[in-house]
Design a protein around this motif. Structure first.
Motif, mmCIF file in Angstrom:
data_model
loop_
_atom_site.group_PDB
_atom_site.id
_atom_site.type_symbol
_atom_site.label_atom_id
_atom_site.label_comp_id
_atom_site.label_asym_id
_atom_site.label_seq_id
_atom_site.Cartn_x
_atom_site.Cartn_y
_atom_site.Cartn_z
ATOM 1 N N GLN A 76 0.904 -0.923 0.216
ATOM 2 C CA GLN A 76 0.140 -0.131 -0.103
ATOM 3 C C GLN A 76 0.779 1.047 0.193
ATOM 4 O OE1 GLN A 76 -3.221 -0.103 -0.276
ATOM 5 N NE2 GLN A 76 -3.098 -2.426 -0.248
ATOM 6 N N ILE A 77 2.014 1.099 0.600
ATOM 7 C CA ILE A 77 2.901 2.344 0.801
ATOM 8 C C ILE A 77 3.666 2.720 -0.548
ATOM 9 C CG2 ILE A 77 4.539 3.583 1.964
ATOM 10 C CD1 ILE A 77 3.682 2.030 4.418
ATOM 11 N N THR A 78 3.647 3.957 -1.125
ATOM 12 C CA THR A 78 4.384 4.401 -2.285
ATOM 13 C C THR A 78 5.514 5.147 -1.580
ATOM 14 O OG1 THR A 78 2.590 4.047 -3.820
ATOM 15 C CG2 THR A 78 4.567 5.414 -4.584
ATOM 16 N N VAL A 79 6.787 4.999 -2.111
ATOM 17 C CA VAL A 79 7.794 5.716 -1.455
ATOM 18 C C VAL A 79 8.832 6.292 -2.704
ATOM 19 C CG1 VAL A 79 7.929 4.396 0.658
ATOM 20 C CG2 VAL A 79 9.250 3.658 -1.384
ATOM 21 N N ASP A 80 9.294 7.491 -2.495
ATOM 22 C CA ASP A 80 10.389 8.152 -3.332
ATOM 23 C C ASP A 80 11.938 7.851 -2.663
ATOM 24 O OD1 ASP A 80 10.037 10.145 -1.868
ATOM 25 O OD2 ASP A 80 9.165 11.426 -3.434
ATOM 26 N N ARG A 81 11.864 7.788 -1.168
ATOM 27 C CA ARG A 81 13.110 7.549 -0.555
ATOM 28 C C ARG A 81 12.678 6.672 0.672
ATOM 29 N NH1 ARG A 81 17.687 10.280 -0.292
ATOM 30 N NH2 ARG A 81 16.819 11.744 -1.847
ATOM 31 N N VAL A 82 13.695 5.558 0.818
ATOM 32 C CA VAL A 82 13.407 4.704 1.825
ATOM 33 C C VAL A 82 14.576 3.936 2.190
ATOM 34 C CG1 VAL A 82 12.941 2.602 0.291
ATOM 35 C CG2 VAL A 82 11.856 2.862 2.676
ATOM 36 N N PHE A 83 14.867 3.821 3.510
ATOM 37 C CA PHE A 83 15.646 3.034 4.264
ATOM 38 C C PHE A 83 15.049 1.688 4.574
ATOM 39 C CE2 PHE A 83 19.682 5.992 5.599
ATOM 40 C CZ PHE A 83 19.579 6.538 4.260
ATOM 41 N N ALA A 84 15.711 0.650 4.291
ATOM 42 C CA ALA A 84 15.206 -0.479 4.774
ATOM 43 C C ALA A 84 16.314 -1.413 5.418
ATOM 44 C CB ALA A 84 14.445 -1.481 3.990
ATOM 45 N N HIS A 85 15.934 -2.243 6.568
ATOM 46 C CA HIS A 85 17.301 -2.938 7.217
ATOM 47 C C HIS A 85 16.412 -4.153 7.800
ATOM 48 C CE1 HIS A 85 19.968 -3.526 10.532
ATOM 49 N NE2 HIS A 85 20.765 -3.008 10.006
ATOM 50 N N VAL A 86 17.546 -5.309 7.804
ATOM 51 C CA VAL A 86 17.132 -6.577 8.567
ATOM 52 C C VAL A 86 18.193 -6.840 9.276
ATOM 53 C CG1 VAL A 86 15.419 -7.366 6.794
ATOM 54 C CG2 VAL A 86 17.903 -7.940 6.404
ATOM 55 N N ARG A 87 17.969 -7.178 10.500
ATOM 56 C CA ARG A 87 19.138 -7.263 11.336
ATOM 57 C C ARG A 87 19.500 -8.514 12.063
ATOM 58 N NH1 ARG A 87 18.634 -6.521 17.578
ATOM 59 N NH2 ARG A 87 20.566 -5.833 18.487
ATOM 60 N N ALA A 88 20.760 -8.936 12.227
ATOM 61 C CA ALA A 88 21.400 -9.890 12.916
ATOM 62 C C ALA A 88 22.238 -9.343 13.940
ATOM 63 C CB ALA A 88 22.323 -10.680 11.684
ATOM 64 N N SER A 89 21.901 -9.637 15.060
ATOM 65 C CA SER A 89 22.394 -8.892 16.381
ATOM 66 C C SER A 89 23.932 -9.560 16.529
ATOM 67 C CB SER A 89 21.669 -9.382 17.656
ATOM 68 O OG SER A 89 22.326 -8.888 18.571
ATOM 69 N N THR A 90 24.684 -8.662 16.856
ATOM 70 C CA THR A 90 26.085 -8.854 17.475
ATOM 71 C C THR A 90 26.269 -8.747 18.871
ATOM 72 O OG1 THR A 90 26.636 -6.524 17.217
ATOM 73 C CG2 THR A 90 27.257 -8.153 15.364
ATOM 74 N N GLY A 91 25.167 -8.981 19.442
ATOM 75 C CA GLY A 91 24.913 -9.103 20.946
ATOM 76 C C GLY A 91 23.882 -8.314 21.559
ATOM 77 N N GLY A 92 23.562 -7.298 21.071
ATOM 78 C CA GLY A 92 22.615 -6.539 21.471
ATOM 79 C C GLY A 92 21.087 -7.191 21.757
ATOM 80 N N ALA A 93 20.377 -6.798 22.648
ATOM 81 C CA ALA A 93 18.985 -7.540 22.798
ATOM 82 C C ALA A 93 18.151 -7.435 21.670
ATOM 83 C CB ALA A 93 18.291 -7.028 24.003
ATOM 84 N N VAL A 94 17.214 -8.512 21.205
ATOM 85 C CA VAL A 94 16.457 -8.303 20.275
ATOM 86 C C VAL A 94 15.203 -7.542 20.811
ATOM 87 C CG1 VAL A 94 14.843 -9.696 18.712
ATOM 88 C CG2 VAL A 94 17.067 -10.512 19.229
ATOM 89 N N GLN A 95 15.041 -6.108 20.526
ATOM 90 C CA GLN A 95 14.129 -5.304 20.946
ATOM 91 C C GLN A 95 13.921 -4.215 20.044
ATOM 92 O OE1 GLN A 95 16.052 -4.649 24.812
ATOM 93 N NE2 GLN A 95 16.675 -2.307 24.134
ATOM 94 N N ARG A 96 12.742 -3.611 20.156
ATOM 95 C CA ARG A 96 12.353 -2.883 19.081
ATOM 96 C C ARG A 96 13.195 -1.410 18.995
ATOM 97 N NH1 ARG A 96 6.253 -1.429 19.379
ATOM 98 N NH2 ARG A 96 6.119 -3.793 19.074
ATOM 99 N N SER A 97 13.761 -0.997 20.099
ATOM 100 C CA SER A 97 14.641 0.247 20.323
ATOM 101 C C SER A 97 16.038 -0.142 19.615
ATOM 102 C CB SER A 97 14.780 0.825 21.639
ATOM 103 O OG SER A 97 15.260 -0.373 22.336
#
Length: 274
Positions: A76-97
């Motif tokens: 649904q979302i149309t963008v002309d500039r976007v950052f997208a990231h998928v995470r693999a933790s290097t030790g930090g907790a898996v939390q939204r922040s």
């Protein structure tokens, strides 16, 4: 580690970037080909610009391949500039922040890599953040600390100089703590108009980073490919790894380099050597 993409150009549905390509970012979240880890399932995030200068954020601790809301919103979302990231933790907790991208005012920031032996240097790094900005740090990652150090060092005035100063500081603190190679990074940041991406590591063996080839060149090479005729000439992608295998579509960013993408201007690659 992590995988990310930064897009700017003509408006496109978000699913065209995250799901449609053969080696899409969602595919990389479970089967990365060039990453330090094949699976990047410790959360994801997208940041995009809408009707205001402050970018929107959608962050989740779910694996990107398993999040139904991401699938729904992307259609649904149309963008002309976007950052997208998928995470693999290097030790930090898996939390939204702890999910990227990070936001401050009109700025976005995302990172793949690490500060080596972060626990040894974390306190000194955090105390160098501007006291006005310090209360804004929400998570526990090295990536967020890097961001607020760069903001403290003048990101809004001169992004390459601020990021260089951040790297210099991290390397100085790390080496005084006995860390031989303190930093490993591919970083992207944007103010909503220009994107800067950096490939650098203390060891000189950085994580992979690629930028898309000029669209007009690809149109000449592939005149029968309709996708290449649906985007503006200045549309650009910077990615941790190529989204497909179209010959000539991707160029590797050299070691110790900053890529600058401005609207209506040919992208610029300049040396980045703190």
């Amino acid at each position: 580690m992590c995988r990310w993409l930064a897009y700017s150009g003509s408006p496109v549905l978000l699913e065209e970037l995250l799901y449609a390509p053969e080696n899409s970012l969602v595919m990389q979240s479970k089967h990365a080909k060039l990453g330090a880890t094949a699976v990047n399932g410790d959360g994801f995030g997208i940041g995009w610009y809408g009707s205001t200068s402050t970018p929107g954020l959608f962050l989740s601790t779910e694996p990107a391949w398993n999040d139904r809301n991401l699938r729904e919103l992307s259609a649904q979302i149309t963008v002309d500039r976007v950052f997208a990231h998928v995470r693999a933790s290097t030790g930090g907790a898996v939390q939204r922040s702890n999910c990227h991208p990070f936001r401050h005012q009109n700025w976005l920031w995302m990172h793949n890599g690490l500060i080596a032996k972060f626990s040894l240097v974390r306190r000194e790094l955090m105390l160098a953040i501007d006291p006005v900005l310090f209360p804004l740090v929400e998570g526990s990652t090295d990536s967020e600390i890097m961001f607020y150090l760069a903001v403290s060092f003048g990101l809004a005035q001169d992004p390459p100089a601020a990021v260089a100063r951040m790297v210099e500081f991290v390397e100085d603190v790390g080496r005084r703590a006995g860390v031989e190679y303190p930093i490993q990074m591919t970083v992207a940041t944007t103010d909503g108009s220009t994107t800067w991406a950096f490939r650098y590591s203390s060891r000189g063996k950085s994580r992979t980073l690629f930028h898309s080839t000029d669209v007009t060149t690809l149109r000449r090479q592939y005149p029968d490919n309709p996708a290449l005729h649906d985007v503006d000439d200045d549309s650009r992608l910077i990615v941790s790894e190529p989204l497909g295998d179209l010959v000539g579509a991707w160029q590797e960013v050299p070691e110790s380099t900053c890529v600058i993408v401005r609207p209506g201007v040919e992208e610029e690659l300049v040396p980045f050597k703190p």
